[in-house]
Design an enzyme around this catalytic site. Structure first.
Site, PDB file in Angstrom:
ATOM      1  N   GLY A  19       0.831  -1.200   0.000  1.00 44.99           N
ATOM      2  CA  GLY A  19       0.000   0.000   0.000  1.00 44.99           C
ATOM      3  C   GLY A  19       0.856   1.236   0.000  1.00 44.99           C
ATOM      4  O   GLY A  19       2.037   1.169   0.319  1.00 44.99           O
ATOM      5  N   GLY A  21       0.746   5.324   1.370  1.00 40.53           N
ATOM      6  CA  GLY A  21      -0.016   6.289   2.157  1.00 40.53           C
ATOM      7  C   GLY A  21       0.499   7.680   1.909  1.00 40.53           C
ATOM      8  O   GLY A  21       1.194   7.928   0.922  1.00 40.53           O
ATOM      9  N   SER A  22       0.148   8.575   2.835  1.00 44.17           N
ATOM     10  CA  SER A  22       0.486   9.979   2.639  1.00 44.17           C
ATOM     11  C   SER A  22       1.990  10.221   2.594  1.00 44.17           C
ATOM     12  O   SER A  22       2.462  11.049   1.835  1.00 44.17           O
ATOM     13  CB  SER A  22      -0.127  10.824   3.749  1.00 44.17           C
ATOM     14  OG  SER A  22      -1.003  10.086   4.529  1.00 44.17           O
ATOM     15  N   PHE A  23       2.760   9.496   3.416  1.00 44.23           N
ATOM     16  CA  PHE A  23       4.172   9.824   3.515  1.00 44.23           C
ATOM     17  C   PHE A  23       5.111   8.744   3.005  1.00 44.23           C
ATOM     18  O   PHE A  23       6.326   8.898   3.058  1.00 44.23           O
ATOM     19  CB  PHE A  23       4.546  10.142   4.971  1.00 44.23           C
ATOM     20  CG  PHE A  23       3.826  11.341   5.489  1.00 44.23           C
ATOM     21  CD1 PHE A  23       4.011  12.583   4.906  1.00 44.23           C
ATOM     22  CD2 PHE A  23       2.943  11.228   6.549  1.00 44.23           C
ATOM     23  CE1 PHE A  23       3.347  13.702   5.377  1.00 44.23           C
ATOM     24  CE2 PHE A  23       2.274  12.345   7.030  1.00 44.23           C
ATOM     25  CZ  PHE A  23       2.473  13.580   6.443  1.00 44.23           C
ATOM     26  N   THR A  25       5.628   4.415   1.284  1.00 43.66           N
ATOM     27  CA  THR A  25       5.126   3.216   0.638  1.00 43.66           C
ATOM     28  C   THR A  25       5.363   2.047   1.582  1.00 43.66           C
ATOM     29  O   THR A  25       6.410   1.973   2.227  1.00 43.66           O
ATOM     30  CB  THR A  25       5.895   3.008  -0.678  1.00 43.66           C
ATOM     31  OG1 THR A  25       5.869   4.254  -1.376  1.00 43.66           O
ATOM     32  CG2 THR A  25       5.265   1.960  -1.535  1.00 43.66           C
ATOM     33  N   VAL A  26       4.382   1.166   1.655  1.00 44.72           N
ATOM     34  CA  VAL A  26       4.485   0.058   2.599  1.00 44.72           C
ATOM     35  C   VAL A  26       4.730  -1.249   1.838  1.00 44.72           C
ATOM     36  O   VAL A  26       4.016  -1.560   0.883  1.00 44.72           O
ATOM     37  CB  VAL A  26       3.206  -0.052   3.462  1.00 44.72           C
ATOM     38  CG1 VAL A  26       3.339  -1.151   4.494  1.00 44.72           C
ATOM     39  CG2 VAL A  26       2.899   1.272   4.145  1.00 44.72           C
ATOM     40  N   LYS A  41       7.507   0.563   6.203  1.00 47.21           N
ATOM     41  CA  LYS A  41       7.037   1.797   5.562  1.00 47.21           C
ATOM     42  C   LYS A  41       8.268   2.629   5.210  1.00 47.21           C
ATOM     43  O   LYS A  41       8.967   3.138   6.075  1.00 47.21           O
ATOM     44  CB  LYS A  41       6.130   2.587   6.494  1.00 47.21           C
ATOM     45  CG  LYS A  41       5.452   3.763   5.778  1.00 47.21           C
ATOM     46  CD  LYS A  41       4.838   4.764   6.732  1.00 47.21           C
ATOM     47  CE  LYS A  41       3.466   4.336   7.195  1.00 47.21           C
ATOM     48  NZ  LYS A  41       2.761   5.413   7.924  1.00 47.21           N
ATOM     49  N   ASP A 149      -5.661  11.062  13.370  1.00 47.01           N
ATOM     50  CA  ASP A 149      -5.880  10.625  11.983  1.00 47.01           C
ATOM     51  C   ASP A 149      -6.560   9.259  11.943  1.00 47.01           C
ATOM     52  O   ASP A 149      -6.201   8.390  11.145  1.00 47.01           O
ATOM     53  CB  ASP A 149      -4.529  10.589  11.245  1.00 47.01           C
ATOM     54  CG  ASP A 149      -4.697  10.599   9.725  1.00 47.01           C
ATOM     55  OD1 ASP A 149      -5.789  10.972   9.244  1.00 47.01           O
ATOM     56  OD2 ASP A 149      -3.737  10.226   9.022  1.00 47.01           O
TER      57      ASP A 149
HETATM   58  P1  ADP Z   1      -2.075   6.035   5.150  1.00 45.22           P
HETATM   59  O1  ADP Z   1      -1.046   7.114   5.139  1.00 45.22           O
HETATM   60  O2  ADP Z   1      -2.976   6.012   3.950  1.00 45.22           O
HETATM   61  O3  ADP Z   1      -2.832   5.969   6.409  1.00 45.22           O
HETATM   62  P2  ADP Z   1      -0.014   3.950   5.519  1.00 45.22           P
HETATM   63  O4  ADP Z   1       1.147   4.530   4.798  1.00 45.22           O
HETATM   64  O5  ADP Z   1       0.081   3.891   6.994  1.00 45.22           O
HETATM   65  O6  ADP Z   1      -1.364   4.635   5.047  1.00 45.22           O
HETATM   66  O7  ADP Z   1      -0.305   2.500   4.962  1.00 45.22           O
HETATM   67  C1  ADP Z   1      -0.781   2.291   3.644  1.00 45.22           C
HETATM   68  C2  ADP Z   1      -1.474   0.939   3.565  1.00 45.22           C
HETATM   69  O8  ADP Z   1      -0.503  -0.110   3.784  1.00 45.22           O
HETATM   70  C3  ADP Z   1      -2.539   0.711   4.648  1.00 45.22           C
HETATM   71  O9  ADP Z   1      -3.802   1.193   4.285  1.00 45.22           O
HETATM   72  C4  ADP Z   1      -2.534  -0.799   4.790  1.00 45.22           C
HETATM   73  O10 ADP Z   1      -3.377  -1.382   3.820  1.00 45.22           O
HETATM   74  C5  ADP Z   1      -1.085  -1.187   4.497  1.00 45.22           C
HETATM   75  N1  ADP Z   1      -0.343  -1.396   5.755  1.00 45.22           N
HETATM   76  C6  ADP Z   1       0.227  -0.440   6.529  1.00 45.22           C
HETATM   77  N2  ADP Z   1       0.845  -0.978   7.594  1.00 45.22           N
HETATM   78  C7  ADP Z   1       0.657  -2.317   7.519  1.00 45.22           C
HETATM   79  C8  ADP Z   1       1.014  -3.445   8.363  1.00 45.22           C
HETATM   80  N3  ADP Z   1       1.694  -3.282   9.495  1.00 45.22           N
HETATM   81  N4  ADP Z   1       0.634  -4.673   7.971  1.00 45.22           N
HETATM   82  C9  ADP Z   1      -0.093  -4.834   6.835  1.00 45.22           C
HETATM   83  N5  ADP Z   1      -0.471  -3.837   6.014  1.00 45.22           N
HETATM   84  C10 ADP Z   1      -0.110  -2.588   6.332  1.00 45.22           C
END
Ligand code: ADP
Length: 312
Positions: A19, A21-23, A25-26, A41, A149
């Site tokens: 995934g 997110g704002s800051f 990539t995970v 992340k 958030d």
């Molecule tokens: P955002 O900034 O959109 O809140 P994040 O950067 O924290 O999102 O995470 C992006 C996406 O990655 C999440 O919506 C989730 O689906 C996935 N993700 C984040 N952390 C984990 C984790 N520890 N285990 C599994 N999936 C995760």
């Protein structure tokens, strides 16, 4: 260690991307020395606010522990092979992804899409888990923290669907609050995805508070049980949720509710309208316009547990 992480990140590719997110990539990765699957992340340091978010996350999570908080295993700051600065946060991996994916499967890529929908009881348990973590952050941990958030993409689900709240990039230790930096972070985060969850007072320069988190929690409940995003016309869009009211709930509840709940694992004769009316009413009381009129998290937990005990 950073060395382990660099080895693990060597293999990063779109196939282990989970995934963005704002800051950052995970990615899903294996830490070879610990033989542990983790979520890494990797921060996009080009993004304004990414560094602040990294520090906020480290500061907020370093001393806190709760069964419904995602565990930050370590934070890493180093130089990558091309000589670029490299910052990453390493969390335990949550195999069931985010609540957002479960609530809006039609928006999820097929490989990440859950194979079924969440039952009413599972949704109730998740809301109790999230309320418990807020109660911990607000009143039980050594320094109160406002998450700031809370939204379904920040609620991750463990293998048994236990909810773990994540993403403390905007969190604030309430005793050390600095309004200017919060507002900067909020704008540099690009409130995309957070509009609709942020309390109305945040839109007019209000300070982060436990009441702001309660508002977002209320929105989360309404979304979980209606299946509608807060920006949906049912809620009237940005910051207002009042197109359905407490008094209209009993008659309209079955129209408003997420249809997939109505078909999932309920015994014959289950008084679903009654149960959903009570749950949505908790959500509405958390979303009161005036911060101090909102339900306290301890009250929300008590009410949700008593609904669960009464109907299940
Ligand atoms: P955002 O900034 O959109 O809140 P994040 O950067 O924290 O999102 O995470 C992006 C996406 O990655 C999440 O919506 C989730 O689906 C996935 N993700 C984040 N952390 C984990 C984790 N520890 N285990 C599994 N999936 C995760």
């Amino acid at each position: 260690s950073c060395g382990d992480l660099r080895n693990a990140t060597d293999g990063f590719s779109s196939s282990n991307l989970i995934g963005s997110g704002s800051f950052g990539t995970v990615f899903k990765a294996l830490l070879p020395t610990a033989n542990k699957v983790v979520a890494v992340k990797v921060l996009n340091l080009q993004r304004r606010g990414a560094m602040k978010s990294f520090l906020a996350e480290c500061e907020s999570l370093k001393d806190i522990r709760h069964r419904n908080l995602v565990k930050l295993l370590t934070a890493c700051s180093s130089i990558d092979f091309q000589g670029n600065q490299f910052r990453a946060l390493i969390y335990e991996f949550m195999p069931n992804g985010s609540l957002d994916m479960w609530l809006h499967p039609e928006e999820v890529e097929e490989i990440h899409r859950p194979s079924r929908t969440l039952t009413l009881l599972e949704r109730l348990n998740i809301s109790i888990d999230v309320a418990s973590v807020l109660d911990y952050l607000h009143v039980r941990c050594h320094e109160p923290i406002a998450h700031c958030d809370l939204k379904p993409s920040n609620v991750l689900l463990d293998d048994d669907l236990t909810a773990r709240v994540s993403d403390f990039g905007l969190a604030r230790l309430l005793l050390k609050f600095d309004q200017e930096s919060f507002l900067n972070q909020l704008s540099s985060a690009g409130v995309r995805g957070t509009i609709g969850y942020a309390a109305p007072e945040y839109g007019v320069g209000g300070q982060p508070s436990i009441h702001g988190d309660v508002y977002s929690f209320g929105v989360l409940i309404l979304e979980m049980f209606t299946g509608k995003r807060p920006t949906n016309e049912l809620f009237g869009g940005n910051f207002t949720l009042h197109s359905f009211t407490k008094s209209a709930l009993p008659e309209r509840v079955l129209d408003i509710a997420d249809k997939s709940i109505l078909h999932s694992g309920l015994r014959v004769g289950f008084p679903i309208a009654e149960c959903l009316t009570l749950v949505l009413d908790v959500g509405l009381r958390c979303c009161e316009e005036s911060p101090t009129n909102r339900l306290a998290t301890s009250e929300a937990i008590k009410e949700l547990i008593s609904i669960k005990e009464r109907f299940f």
